[in-house]
Design an enzyme around this catalytic site. Structure first.
Site, PDB file in Angstrom:
ATOM      1  N   LYS A  96       0.837  -1.192   0.000  1.00 56.53           N
ATOM      2  CA  LYS A  96       0.000   0.000   0.000  1.00 56.53           C
ATOM      3  C   LYS A  96       0.877   1.250   0.000  1.00 56.53           C
ATOM      4  O   LYS A  96       1.956   1.235   0.598  1.00 56.53           O
ATOM      5  CB  LYS A  96      -0.856   0.029   1.274  1.00 56.53           C
ATOM      6  CG  LYS A  96      -2.012  -0.940   1.309  1.00 56.53           C
ATOM      7  CD  LYS A  96      -2.801  -0.779   2.602  1.00 56.53           C
ATOM      8  CE  LYS A  96      -3.926  -1.799   2.712  1.00 56.53           C
ATOM      9  NZ  LYS A  96      -4.996  -1.611   1.718  1.00 56.53           N
TER      10      LYS A  96
ATOM     11  N   ARG B 175     -10.250 -11.422   2.549  1.00 54.76           N
ATOM     12  CA  ARG B 175     -11.161 -12.460   2.034  1.00 54.76           C
ATOM     13  C   ARG B 175     -10.476 -13.823   2.051  1.00 54.76           C
ATOM     14  O   ARG B 175     -11.144 -14.849   2.145  1.00 54.76           O
ATOM     15  CB  ARG B 175     -11.653 -12.070   0.636  1.00 54.76           C
ATOM     16  CG  ARG B 175     -10.571 -12.012  -0.408  1.00 54.76           C
ATOM     17  CD  ARG B 175     -11.008 -11.290  -1.674  1.00 54.76           C
ATOM     18  NE  ARG B 175     -11.146  -9.846  -1.479  1.00 54.76           N
ATOM     19  CZ  ARG B 175     -11.539  -9.004  -2.426  1.00 54.76           C
ATOM     20  NH1 ARG B 175     -11.873  -9.447  -3.627  1.00 54.76           N
ATOM     21  NH2 ARG B 175     -11.622  -7.705  -2.181  1.00 54.76           N
TER      22      ARG B 175
ATOM     23  N   GLU C 160      -6.231  -9.602   1.107  1.00 54.38           N
ATOM     24  CA  GLU C 160      -5.869 -10.687   2.020  1.00 54.38           C
ATOM     25  C   GLU C 160      -6.998 -11.051   2.976  1.00 54.38           C
ATOM     26  O   GLU C 160      -7.079 -12.182   3.449  1.00 54.38           O
ATOM     27  CB  GLU C 160      -4.613 -10.300   2.826  1.00 54.38           C
ATOM     28  CG  GLU C 160      -4.846  -9.457   4.089  1.00 54.38           C
ATOM     29  CD  GLU C 160      -5.457  -8.095   3.829  1.00 54.38           C
ATOM     30  OE1 GLU C 160      -5.340  -7.599   2.689  1.00 54.38           O
ATOM     31  OE2 GLU C 160      -6.066  -7.507   4.747  1.00 54.38           O
TER      32      GLU C 160
END
Ligand code: BES
Ligand code: MN
Ligand code: ZN
Length: 460
Positions: free
Chosen positions: A240, A314, A312
């Site tokens: 990110k 899910r 990640e």
């Protein structure tokens, strides 16, 4: 009882009088002449959130005036009284007249008393409220205490709230209510067939784990709660940017809220067989991190291709949901901070929820409204299910295109739920970006209160 409530009968309480712009004239007529004069001299007009302490003849605090939204307004903030703990000096108070909703006002008072004090003293409010007559103060107190738990867990930074610490909190909660606690850690996740939880968590020096709590009578309806416990989400190799990573300590918000909900359920002794599953991991970057285009065979047997290591949540929920589904629960509920797309669609205050159970959907919407714990239904839109197709595996965790990200995440999870009689998924945000009445900036309890009330109606 919550520390914001005063229950000793001996306490003398300062009255709080509520008014709105249109009721103020009538309300002020009921006040002593000197009080009316003082209010006028201070230009008090009962604007929403306006606050005026009134002195008694001896100069002590004798009375408090507080403004609310007008009855006629299209929308009234029923949590407006949640501002009071931040305004009032230490002492004992009581409502002198009825706010719009006395139960929600008392709840707001307790929720608004929350401060995150672990690392510095944030001037914890010292105002306490005598619970208004006719409300269930114990139930309000239970909800406010659970909200404080969720907020504390989310607000605690990741260095002090990793998978180990989260598991310890869960274990303490289990012990407090004589529940059974189990935890599968590290390499054992592979041995016991939780490949996705292991894949997401293995790059962290803080080993991934699956927390498993059971409580209650085995003959009662089986309710299973699953919470996303990503203790920090760097995004993994699909790292990110710093702006996106900044508040990712909150990525265990689903776990925090599931623990808050479990605390309420056990404390109220609801007639359910409760199970709580929390995959607790850190999504880190290291040489052994899972990679884009890796393929893992999940617990359920579906081969999952990694389209993006930042999807990640899910993945860890998939293995936990598969385990939950194996015992065919009557109701399976999962909460998680799963997508930025949910926030784009509905903002931070209104988490979307998903279910194919129409009765459940109507109940969730009703309790969300009644408890001022807003939730909004979005569809499990099957035509988008094909977007999850992978050319080389059974499913991809991150569809390209980027449309309807919260829906496609829900559809991904749906693939792992087959036998549960009813399933509810909530894509929460778990964070209040800027303070509002009863909602201090920071970690937030979302969906847990509404679901608790729904469950207590069904199984109380
Ligand atoms: N934890 C994030 C979701 C998130 C991001 C919640 C920002 C609240 C605020 C989640 O793990 C994530 O990164 N999701 C990705 C999914 C995408 C890669 C398919 C997202 O939403 O961008
Ligand atoms: Mn992510
Ligand atoms: Zn995440």
């Amino acid at each position: 009882m919550h520390s914001a409530f005063e229950t000793s009968a001996t306490a003398t309480a300062v009255p709080i009088t509520f008014a709105t712009k249109s009721t103020w004239k009538t309300v002020s007529a009921t006040l002593p002449a000197a009080a009316r004069q003082f209010a006028e001299a201070n230009a008090f007009a009962a604007k929403p959130g306006q606050y005026l302490p009134l002195p008694g003849a001896d100069g002590t605090l004798a009375h408090v005036l507080f403004g609310l939204e007008d009855e006629s307004k299209e929308w009234r903030d029923l949590f407006r009284p949640g501002q009071l703990p931040g305004l009032l000096p230490a002492g004992v108070y009581q409502f002198a007249n009825a706010p719009h909703d006395a139960r929600l006002a008392a709840l707001a008072f307790a929720l608004g008393s929350y401060r995150f004090n672990r690392y510095r003293n944030n001037d914890a409010p010292g105002a306490r409220l005598v619970p208004p007559d006719g409300i269930d103060a114990h139930d309000i107190s239970r909800m406010a205490q659970a909200a404080a738990l969720a907020r504390d867990l989310i607000n605690t930074p990741s260095n002090d709230m990793g998978p180990v610490e989260l598991a310890r909190v869960a274990q303490e909660l289990a012990e407090r209510y004589s529940a059974t606690y189990r935890c599968v850690v590290g390499e054992d996740l592979l041995k016991q067939n939780f490949p996705l939880i292991h894949a997401v968590g293995m790059a962290s020096s803080r080993a991934p784990r699956l927390i498993d709590i059971t409580w209650g009578n085995t003959s009662d309806p089986k309710i299973t709660l699953v919470g996303k416990g990503v203790c920090f989400d760097t995004g993994g190799l699909d790292l990110k940017p710093s702006s996106g990573m900044l508040i990712m300590k909150k990525d265990m918000g689903g776990a925090a809220n599931v623990l808050a909900l479990a605390q309420m359920i056990m404390d109220a002794k609801l007639k359910v067989r409760l199970r709580v599953l929390i995959p607790a991991v850190e999504n880190s970057v290291a040489g052994n991190a899972f990679r884009p285009l890796d393929i893992f065979r999940s617990r359920k047997g579906l081969n999952v291709e990694i389209g993006n290591t930042d999807a990640e949540g899910r993945l860890v929920l998939a293995d936990a949901l598969a385990l939950a589904d194996e015992e065919k629960p009557d109701l399976l509920i999962d909460l998680g901070t799963l997508t930025g797309a949910a926030r784009v669609a509905l903002g931070p205050e209104v988490p979307p929820f998903y279910t194919n159970d129409e009765t459940l959907a109507a109940d969730v919407a009703r309790y969300a409204r009644e408890e001022n714990d807003p939730l909004w239904r979005l569809p499990l839109w099957m035509p988008y299910d094909a977007w999850l197709d992978s050319k080389v595996a059974n499913i991809n965790n991150a569809p390209s295109g980027g449309f309807a990200g919260s829906i496609t995440c829900a559809l991904f999870l749906k693939r792992f739920v087959e036998s549960a009689k009813s399933w509810l998924h909530v894509d929460i945000y778990g964070w209040t970006p800027s303070a509002k009445p009863a909602r201090p900036e920071g970690g937030e309890c979302q969906a847990a209160r509404a679901i608790y009330k729904l469950l207590s109606e069904r199984y109380g």
